[in-house]
Design a protein around this motif. Structure first.
Motif, PDB file in Angstrom:
ATOM      1  N   ARG A  16       8.022 142.351  36.386  1.00 26.43           N
ATOM      2  CA  ARG A  16       8.333 143.528  35.562  1.00 26.43           C
ATOM      3  C   ARG A  16       7.088 144.012  34.833  1.00 26.43           C
ATOM      4  NH1 ARG A  16       8.961 143.962  30.391  1.00 26.43           N
ATOM      5  NH2 ARG A  16       9.339 141.766  29.994  1.00 26.43           N
ATOM      6  N   ARG A  17       6.355 143.089  34.250  1.00 26.62           N
ATOM      7  CA  ARG A  17       5.142 143.454  33.515  1.00 26.62           C
ATOM      8  C   ARG A  17       4.078 144.018  34.448  1.00 26.62           C
ATOM      9  NH1 ARG A  17       4.726 138.307  29.327  1.00 26.62           N
ATOM     10  NH2 ARG A  17       6.294 139.073  27.858  1.00 26.62           N
ATOM     11  N   GLU A  18       3.948 143.428  35.638  1.00 27.58           N
ATOM     12  CA  GLU A  18       2.975 143.939  36.612  1.00 27.58           C
ATOM     13  C   GLU A  18       3.297 145.374  37.011  1.00 27.58           C
ATOM     14  OE1 GLU A  18       2.948 141.207  39.882  1.00 27.58           O
ATOM     15  OE2 GLU A  18       1.787 139.703  38.782  1.00 27.58           O
ATOM     16  N   LYS A  19       4.575 145.723  37.038  1.00 28.88           N
ATOM     17  CA  LYS A  19       5.007 147.084  37.386  1.00 28.88           C
ATOM     18  C   LYS A  19       4.908 148.032  36.193  1.00 28.88           C
ATOM     19  CE  LYS A  19       6.687 146.310  41.594  1.00 28.88           C
ATOM     20  NZ  LYS A  19       6.293 147.027  42.773  1.00 28.88           N
ATOM     21  N   ARG A  29      16.969 150.778  35.818  1.00 29.97           N
ATOM     22  CA  ARG A  29      16.843 150.782  37.279  1.00 29.97           C
ATOM     23  C   ARG A  29      18.006 150.024  37.922  1.00 29.97           C
ATOM     24  NH1 ARG A  29      10.814 150.005  39.690  1.00 29.97           N
ATOM     25  NH2 ARG A  29       9.849 151.841  38.764  1.00 29.97           N
ATOM     26  N   CYS A  30      18.383 148.905  37.320  1.00 33.55           N
ATOM     27  CA  CYS A  30      19.528 148.141  37.837  1.00 33.55           C
ATOM     28  C   CYS A  30      20.810 148.958  37.711  1.00 33.55           C
ATOM     29  CB  CYS A  30      19.670 146.817  37.095  1.00 33.55           C
ATOM     30  SG  CYS A  30      18.379 145.615  37.490  1.00 33.55           S
ATOM     31  N   GLY A  31      20.931 149.719  36.631  1.00 30.46           N
ATOM     32  CA  GLY A  31      22.102 150.567  36.440  1.00 30.46           C
ATOM     33  C   GLY A  31      22.226 151.615  37.533  1.00 30.46           C
ATOM     34  N   VAL A  32      21.121 152.194  37.919  1.00 27.75           N
ATOM     35  CA  VAL A  32      21.117 153.181  39.006  1.00 27.75           C
ATOM     36  C   VAL A  32      21.579 152.531  40.310  1.00 27.75           C
ATOM     37  CG1 VAL A  32      19.602 154.614  40.441  1.00 27.75           C
ATOM     38  CG2 VAL A  32      19.361 154.651  37.954  1.00 27.75           C
ATOM     39  N   LEU A  33      21.282 151.248  40.463  1.00 26.82           N
ATOM     40  CA  LEU A  33      21.663 150.520  41.676  1.00 26.82           C
ATOM     41  C   LEU A  33      23.088 149.966  41.603  1.00 26.82           C
ATOM     42  CD1 LEU A  33      18.291 148.625  42.199  1.00 26.82           C
ATOM     43  CD2 LEU A  33      19.191 150.509  43.586  1.00 26.82           C
ATOM     44  N   GLY A  34      23.771 150.217  40.482  1.00 29.74           N
ATOM     45  CA  GLY A  34      25.174 149.818  40.383  1.00 29.74           C
ATOM     46  C   GLY A  34      25.466 148.592  39.539  1.00 29.74           C
ATOM     47  N   TRP A  35      24.451 148.012  38.928  1.00 27.86           N
ATOM     48  CA  TRP A  35      24.674 146.842  38.069  1.00 27.86           C
ATOM     49  C   TRP A  35      24.432 147.275  36.633  1.00 27.86           C
ATOM     50  CZ3 TRP A  35      20.921 142.170  37.410  1.00 27.86           C
ATOM     51  CH2 TRP A  35      21.517 141.192  36.606  1.00 27.86           C
ATOM     52  N   ASP A  36      25.488 147.392  35.862  1.00 30.56           N
ATOM     53  CA  ASP A  36      25.415 147.871  34.486  1.00 30.56           C
ATOM     54  C   ASP A  36      25.019 146.722  33.559  1.00 30.56           C
ATOM     55  OD1 ASP A  36      25.607 149.505  32.259  1.00 30.56           O
ATOM     56  OD2 ASP A  36      27.769 149.202  32.055  1.00 30.56           O
ATOM     57  N   ILE A  37      23.730 146.592  33.300  1.00 34.70           N
ATOM     58  CA  ILE A  37      23.241 145.563  32.375  1.00 34.70           C
ATOM     59  C   ILE A  37      22.450 146.241  31.271  1.00 34.70           C
ATOM     60  CG2 ILE A  37      23.132 143.806  34.166  1.00 34.70           C
ATOM     61  CD1 ILE A  37      20.040 144.059  34.031  1.00 34.70           C
ATOM     62  N   GLY A  38      22.201 145.511  30.228  1.00 35.89           N
ATOM     63  CA  GLY A  38      21.422 146.030  29.114  1.00 35.89           C
ATOM     64  C   GLY A  38      20.125 145.261  28.947  1.00 35.89           C
ATOM     65  N   GLU A  39      19.322 145.745  28.055  1.00 39.98           N
ATOM     66  CA  GLU A  39      18.031 145.112  27.764  1.00 39.98           C
ATOM     67  C   GLU A  39      18.227 143.662  27.312  1.00 39.98           C
ATOM     68  OE1 GLU A  39      14.250 145.892  24.763  1.00 39.98           O
ATOM     69  OE2 GLU A  39      15.790 147.418  24.961  1.00 39.98           O
ATOM     70  N   ASN A  40      19.291 143.413  26.551  1.00 37.64           N
ATOM     71  CA  ASN A  40      19.564 142.067  26.056  1.00 37.64           C
ATOM     72  C   ASN A  40      19.805 141.093  27.207  1.00 37.64           C
ATOM     73  OD1 ASN A  40      20.018 140.144  23.981  1.00 37.64           O
ATOM     74  ND2 ASN A  40      22.215 140.403  24.236  1.00 37.64           N
ATOM     75  N   LEU A  57      20.449 138.954  41.788  1.00 38.71           N
ATOM     76  CA  LEU A  57      19.063 138.739  42.200  1.00 38.71           C
ATOM     77  C   LEU A  57      18.630 139.786  43.215  1.00 38.71           C
ATOM     78  CD1 LEU A  57      16.574 136.989  41.881  1.00 38.71           C
ATOM     79  CD2 LEU A  57      17.471 135.497  43.671  1.00 38.71           C
ATOM     80  N   ILE A  58      19.529 140.137  44.124  1.00 36.70           N
ATOM     81  CA  ILE A  58      19.229 141.195  45.103  1.00 36.70           C
ATOM     82  C   ILE A  58      18.993 142.518  44.384  1.00 36.70           C
ATOM     83  CG2 ILE A  58      20.238 142.576  46.969  1.00 36.70           C
ATOM     84  CD1 ILE A  58      21.580 139.902  47.887  1.00 36.70           C
ATOM     85  N   CYS A  59      19.818 142.829  43.395  1.00 32.53           N
ATOM     86  CA  CYS A  59      19.648 144.065  42.627  1.00 32.53           C
ATOM     87  C   CYS A  59      18.310 144.057  41.893  1.00 32.53           C
ATOM     88  CB  CYS A  59      20.809 144.231  41.649  1.00 32.53           C
ATOM     89  SG  CYS A  59      20.746 145.781  40.730  1.00 32.53           S
ATOM     90  N   LEU A  60      17.966 142.938  41.269  1.00 35.35           N
ATOM     91  CA  LEU A  60      16.681 142.839  40.565  1.00 35.35           C
ATOM     92  C   LEU A  60      15.517 143.012  41.534  1.00 35.35           C
ATOM     93  CD1 LEU A  60      17.563 139.888  38.188  1.00 35.35           C
ATOM     94  CD2 LEU A  60      16.851 142.177  37.452  1.00 35.35           C
ATOM     95  N   ALA A  61      15.639 142.429  42.715  1.00 32.03           N
ATOM     96  CA  ALA A  61      14.570 142.564  43.717  1.00 32.03           C
ATOM     97  C   ALA A  61      14.382 144.031  44.110  1.00 32.03           C
ATOM     98  CB  ALA A  61      14.902 141.725  44.947  1.00 32.03           C
ATOM     99  N   HIS A  62      15.481 144.738  44.310  1.00 35.49           N
ATOM    100  CA  HIS A  62      15.377 146.162  44.661  1.00 35.49           C
ATOM    101  C   HIS A  62      14.808 146.959  43.484  1.00 35.49           C
ATOM    102  CE1 HIS A  62      17.154 146.183  48.630  1.00 35.49           C
ATOM    103  NE2 HIS A  62      18.124 145.389  48.205  1.00 35.49           N
ATOM    104  N   ALA A  63      15.247 146.649  42.276  1.00 30.06           N
ATOM    105  CA  ALA A  63      14.771 147.372  41.090  1.00 30.06           C
ATOM    106  C   ALA A  63      13.274 147.147  40.868  1.00 30.06           C
ATOM    107  CB  ALA A  63      15.565 146.933  39.863  1.00 30.06           C
ATOM    108  N   LEU A  64      12.788 145.969  41.234  1.00 27.53           N
ATOM    109  CA  LEU A  64      11.372 145.656  41.075  1.00 27.53           C
ATOM    110  C   LEU A  64      10.557 145.991  42.323  1.00 27.53           C
ATOM    111  CD1 LEU A  64      11.806 142.243  39.242  1.00 27.53           C
ATOM    112  CD2 LEU A  64      10.798 144.328  38.271  1.00 27.53           C
ATOM    113  N   GLU A  65      11.229 146.519  43.329  1.00 25.75           N
ATOM    114  CA  GLU A  65      10.599 146.898  44.606  1.00 25.75           C
ATOM    115  C   GLU A  65       9.922 145.724  45.266  1.00 25.75           C
ATOM    116  OE1 GLU A  65       8.171 150.156  43.286  1.00 25.75           O
ATOM    117  OE2 GLU A  65       9.825 151.542  43.494  1.00 25.75           O
TER     118      GLU A  65
END
Length: 65
Positions: A16-19, A29-40, A57-65
């Motif tokens: 995340r920091r590298e991006k 970004r995860c929300g756009v992909l269908g996983w409604d999470i918050g910063e917390n 994990l799949i959603c996070l991988a897509h969100a982080l490209e």
């Protein structure tokens, strides 16, 4: 003492920091992909306080490209 179950948290933080993303931006970004999470939730994942299931994990991988 048991080892943390969430071993991906630190790697997610690094990627995340590298991006150049904030935790809020990653959550959005995860929300756009269908996983409604918050910063917390992102904070808890990165600090290994919350486990990540395979679908998340799949959603996070897509969100982080």
């Amino acid at each position: 003492m048991t080892s943390p179950q969430n071993i991906v948290g630190p790697q997610i933080r690094t990627l995340r920091r590298e991006k150049g993303l904030t935790q809020a931006m990653l959550a959005a970004r995860c929300g756009v992909l269908g996983w409604d999470i918050g910063e917390n939730t992102v904070t808890k994942i990165e600090t290994q306080l919350r486990c990540v299931v395979d679908s998340e994990l799949i959603c996070l991988a897509h969100a982080l490209e």
